[in-house]
Design a protein around this motif. Structure first.
Motif, mmCIF file in Angstrom:
data_model
loop_
_atom_site.group_PDB
_atom_site.id
_atom_site.type_symbol
_atom_site.label_atom_id
_atom_site.label_comp_id
_atom_site.label_asym_id
_atom_site.label_seq_id
_atom_site.Cartn_x
_atom_site.Cartn_y
_atom_site.Cartn_z
ATOM 1 N N CYS A 114 22.027 3.405 -32.462
ATOM 2 C CA CYS A 114 21.270 4.511 -32.096
ATOM 3 C C CYS A 114 21.293 5.487 -33.672
ATOM 4 C CB CYS A 114 21.887 5.567 -31.064
ATOM 5 S SG CYS A 114 21.771 4.890 -29.547
ATOM 6 N N ARG A 115 22.286 5.660 -34.213
ATOM 7 C CA ARG A 115 22.183 6.315 -35.517
ATOM 8 C C ARG A 115 21.224 5.502 -36.587
ATOM 9 N NH1 ARG A 115 28.000 6.336 -34.958
ATOM 10 N NH2 ARG A 115 28.023 4.592 -36.581
ATOM 11 N N GLY A 116 21.232 4.257 -36.435
ATOM 12 C CA GLY A 116 20.296 3.579 -37.333
ATOM 13 C C GLY A 116 18.918 3.854 -36.896
ATOM 14 N N ALA A 117 18.544 3.981 -35.742
ATOM 15 C CA ALA A 117 17.121 4.144 -35.110
ATOM 16 C C ALA A 117 16.963 5.702 -35.607
ATOM 17 C CB ALA A 117 17.110 4.150 -33.770
ATOM 18 N N VAL A 118 17.694 6.533 -35.527
ATOM 19 C CA VAL A 118 17.512 7.825 -36.021
ATOM 20 C C VAL A 118 17.187 8.049 -37.390
ATOM 21 C CG1 VAL A 118 18.426 10.297 -36.198
ATOM 22 C CG2 VAL A 118 18.618 9.222 -33.934
ATOM 23 N N ALA A 119 18.082 7.364 -38.186
ATOM 24 C CA ALA A 119 17.719 7.297 -39.548
ATOM 25 C C ALA A 119 16.541 6.479 -40.022
ATOM 26 C CB ALA A 119 18.914 6.415 -40.372
ATOM 27 N N ALA A 120 15.941 5.810 -38.966
ATOM 28 C CA ALA A 120 14.697 5.044 -39.421
ATOM 29 C C ALA A 120 13.364 5.860 -38.793
ATOM 30 C CB ALA A 120 14.448 3.873 -38.574
ATOM 31 N N GLY A 121 13.906 7.077 -38.449
ATOM 32 C CA GLY A 121 12.731 8.104 -37.940
ATOM 33 C C GLY A 121 12.474 8.084 -36.494
ATOM 34 N N TRP A 122 13.426 7.227 -35.722
ATOM 35 C CA TRP A 122 13.077 7.113 -34.139
ATOM 36 C C TRP A 122 14.035 8.159 -33.644
ATOM 37 C CZ3 TRP A 122 12.628 1.563 -31.705
ATOM 38 C CH2 TRP A 122 12.048 0.861 -32.512
ATOM 39 N N ARG A 123 13.657 8.359 -32.298
ATOM 40 C CA ARG A 123 14.600 8.992 -31.287
ATOM 41 C C ARG A 123 15.390 7.962 -30.775
ATOM 42 N NH1 ARG A 123 9.866 12.444 -28.599
ATOM 43 N NH2 ARG A 123 9.156 10.548 -29.476
ATOM 44 N N ALA A 124 16.758 8.603 -30.118
ATOM 45 C CA ALA A 124 17.583 7.543 -29.708
ATOM 46 C C ALA A 124 18.416 8.298 -28.822
ATOM 47 C CB ALA A 124 18.457 6.903 -30.718
ATOM 48 N N ILE A 125 18.568 7.358 -27.461
ATOM 49 C CA ILE A 125 19.377 7.657 -26.492
ATOM 50 C C ILE A 125 20.661 6.622 -26.538
ATOM 51 C CG2 ILE A 125 19.610 8.106 -23.887
ATOM 52 C CD1 ILE A 125 16.581 8.893 -23.918
ATOM 53 N N HIS A 126 21.857 7.216 -26.426
ATOM 54 C CA HIS A 126 23.225 6.542 -26.457
ATOM 55 C C HIS A 126 23.409 6.213 -24.778
ATOM 56 C CE1 HIS A 126 27.438 5.742 -27.483
ATOM 57 N NE2 HIS A 126 26.998 4.635 -26.978
ATOM 58 N N HIS A 127 23.019 4.937 -24.549
ATOM 59 C CA HIS A 127 23.367 4.758 -22.895
ATOM 60 C C HIS A 127 24.615 4.572 -22.609
ATOM 61 C CE1 HIS A 127 22.809 2.956 -19.181
ATOM 62 N NE2 HIS A 127 23.612 2.036 -19.514
#
Length: 97
Positions: free
Chosen positions: A66-79
């Motif tokens: 999730c942190r990687g996705a956010v760093a790539a400009g995505w939003r993320a939900i930690h399931h």
């Protein structure tokens, strides 16, 4: 579906999820030589779907991914729990419409 996969696990995944038609595309990390949380795998997904990073959401049980996705400009939900994830996704989608 963006999955950190290993070629040898694919028969087991197919047993668990025999029908992947729910997904527009399936991106298996072993086919691209890169895996989450590496930003390159998120770029593969964006190109595959022809979308911008800001239009992407990762739902993942790994906080690191999730942190990687956010760093790539995505939003993320930690399931962690289905009900919580669905509620977070509903809220996120309601605020982006």
């Amino acid at each position: 579906m963006l999955t950190n996969s290993v070629r040898e696990w694919e028969p087991y995944r197919a047993e668990l999820m025999p029908d992947l038609r729910l997904f527009e595309t399936v991106i298996r990390s072993h086919e691209h030589g890169v895996r989450k949380p590496d930003p390159a795998i998120f770029r593969v997904a964006e190109r595959s779907l022809d979308v911008r990073p800001a239009d992407c959401v990762l739902v993942d049980d790994s906080e690191r991914n999730c942190r990687g996705a956010v760093a790539a400009g995505w939003r993320a939900i930690h399931h962690r729990a289905t009900a919580d994830t669905v509620a977070e996704l509903d809220l996120l989608l309601a605020t982006t419409r």
